[in-house]
Design an enzyme around this catalytic site. Structure first.
Site, mmCIF file in Angstrom:
data_model
loop_
_atom_site.group_PDB
_atom_site.id
_atom_site.type_symbol
_atom_site.label_atom_id
_atom_site.label_comp_id
_atom_site.label_asym_id
_atom_site.label_seq_id
_atom_site.Cartn_x
_atom_site.Cartn_y
_atom_site.Cartn_z
ATOM 1 N N LYS A 1 42.108 24.818 47.947
ATOM 2 C CA LYS A 1 42.281 25.747 49.071
ATOM 3 C C LYS A 1 43.124 25.138 50.173
ATOM 4 C CE LYS A 1 38.641 29.128 48.561
ATOM 5 N NZ LYS A 1 37.576 29.911 49.176
ATOM 6 N N LYS B 1 42.015 30.365 36.785
ATOM 7 C CA LYS B 1 40.856 31.230 37.035
ATOM 8 C C LYS B 1 41.286 32.579 37.626
ATOM 9 C CE LYS B 1 38.346 31.010 40.753
ATOM 10 N NZ LYS B 1 37.453 30.747 41.892
ATOM 11 N N LYS C 1 39.876 36.699 43.292
ATOM 12 C CA LYS C 1 40.044 37.883 44.137
ATOM 13 C C LYS C 1 41.077 37.653 45.240
ATOM 14 C CE LYS C 1 35.319 37.346 45.844
ATOM 15 N NZ LYS C 1 35.178 36.015 46.435
#
Ligand code: TYM
Length: 346
Positions: free
Chosen positions: A128, A210, A213
């Site tokens: 992130k 992966k 969203k």
């Protein structure tokens, strides 16, 4: 029948045979079939056997910038999805994290029992921070501590999550054991629960990654709320390989991923799926997966639409859930504060 569990100060009531589950989803984007297969679907399965607490973890979502109106709307939507997926508010505690202030308080305390090095090793933090290079805030770094607080606050025995949360869960166990080691039995050390099929659903656009969203490419994910035509179209476009055989195997990430999704929705094994599509091409298979997923999600979408028209009902569920969750949270936090030596005046 209810067994009385003695804590040092208060008496907590917990059903005799039932162990407790805690889990949550961030309202940070459109929930995907990855969230559904990896987590929410299993929450429903476990719901009859366990005492379940499911949270919309809005405080986690703000580690990445959110548009306030979107965050607000998604919080309602995420709760509505929980209910539409079959988690009834009568049988499960459903609530919003920021409605129970003990999460943030326990998180501060647990942060003092978590090492800088441990947080630095979290792969999600590394990923992130690479994606949000202009906003590597302290919340992004201490996020796993808040997650540990979520779980430990409720003395959860089991945490059903997808594979990407395994490292965070292991850290929660380390923190619990460390605290228990210093102050005596305080927290239940939680176990993870990972589904046999679908603990990692990959992107349809890049099946080595992966499904997420927060993917900027909408063809990479299938949202639980996508309409049937969109779902079928996304599966038709799914990246596969140059082979033609529907078979689970090495180097066939795209097909493996589609087989996993198909297996999760039909309950069929990989062998059964291979037999079903013997002699047929990828096109037929992709259509079948798309139609099966679209059909499987139809009742969820319909119930979701109905629920979203009734904000007052959803707010009632939030309020009721927060009150029930607080009952447990207050007791754990008070126990922790007493053990730490914080003065408690009545
Ligand atoms: P989040 O919101 O990213 O995802 C929610 C759940 O969905 C699972 N999941 C997947 N499973 C399989 N394949 C995928 N592609 C996929 N994408 C997501 C996640 O593993 C997760 O179970 N930190 C958590 C939320 C959280 C939490 C908690 C979970 C906060 N506190 C306490 C459990 C207990 C998160 O970001 O999940």
């Amino acid at each position: 029948m209810s067994e009385e569990i003695k804590t040092t100060e208060q008496t907590v009531s917990k059903p005799a045979a039932k162990k407790r589950i805690f889990s949550g989803v961030q309202p940070s984007g459109l929930l995907t079939i990855g969230n559904y297969i990896g987590a929410i679907r299993n929450w429903k399965t476990l719901s009859s056997e366990y005492d379940c607490i499911y949270c919309v973890v809005d405080e986690h979502a703000i580690t990445v910038r959110q548009v306030p109106a979107d965050l607000r709307r998604r919080t309602y939507e995420t709760l509505a999805i929980y209910i539409a997926c079959g988690l009834s508010p009568e049988d499960n505690v459903l609530f919003v994290q920021s409605h129970v202030h003990q999460h943030a308080e326990l998180s501060w305390i647990l942060g003092c029992y978590t090492m800088f090095g441990e947080l630095s090793r979290m792969t999600q933090f590394k990923d992130k921070s690479a994606k949000n290079a202009d906003n590597i805030n302290a919340g992004l770094f201490t996020y796993p501590v808040l997650m540990a607080a979520d779980i430990l606050l409720y003395q959860a025995d089991l945490v059903p999550v997808g594979l990407d949360q395994k490292q965070h869960l292991e850290l929660a166990r380390v923190i619990a054991e460390r605290f228990n080691g210093v102050y005596g039995d305080t927290f239940v050390v939680p176990d993870g629960y990972f589904p046999k099929v679908g603990m990692k659903i990959n992107s349809l656009a890049d099946p080595t990654k992966k499904m997420s969203k927060s993917d900027t490419n909408p063809n990479g994910y299938v949202a639980i709320l996508d309409d049937p035509d969109t779902i079928i179209r996304k599966f038709r476009r799914a990246v596969t390989d140059s082979d033609t055989e529907v078979r689970y195997g090495e180097g066939k990430d795209g097909i493996n991923n589609l087989m996993t999704i198909y297996s999760a929705f039909t309950g069929r094994t990989y062998d059964e799926i291979e037999a079903e599509f013997e002699g047929k091409g990828y096109g037929d298979f992709k259509n079948a997966v798309g139609e099966t997923v679209a059909d499987g999600l139809r009742p969820v979408r319909e119930e979701f639409d109905r629920l979203m028209k009734d904000k007052a009902y959803l707010e009632g569920v939030m309020k009721d859930g927060a009150a029930k969750a607080s009952n447990v949270a207050v007791r754990t936090l008070s126990k922790v504060q007493r053990k730490l030596g914080f003065v408690q005046v009545k």
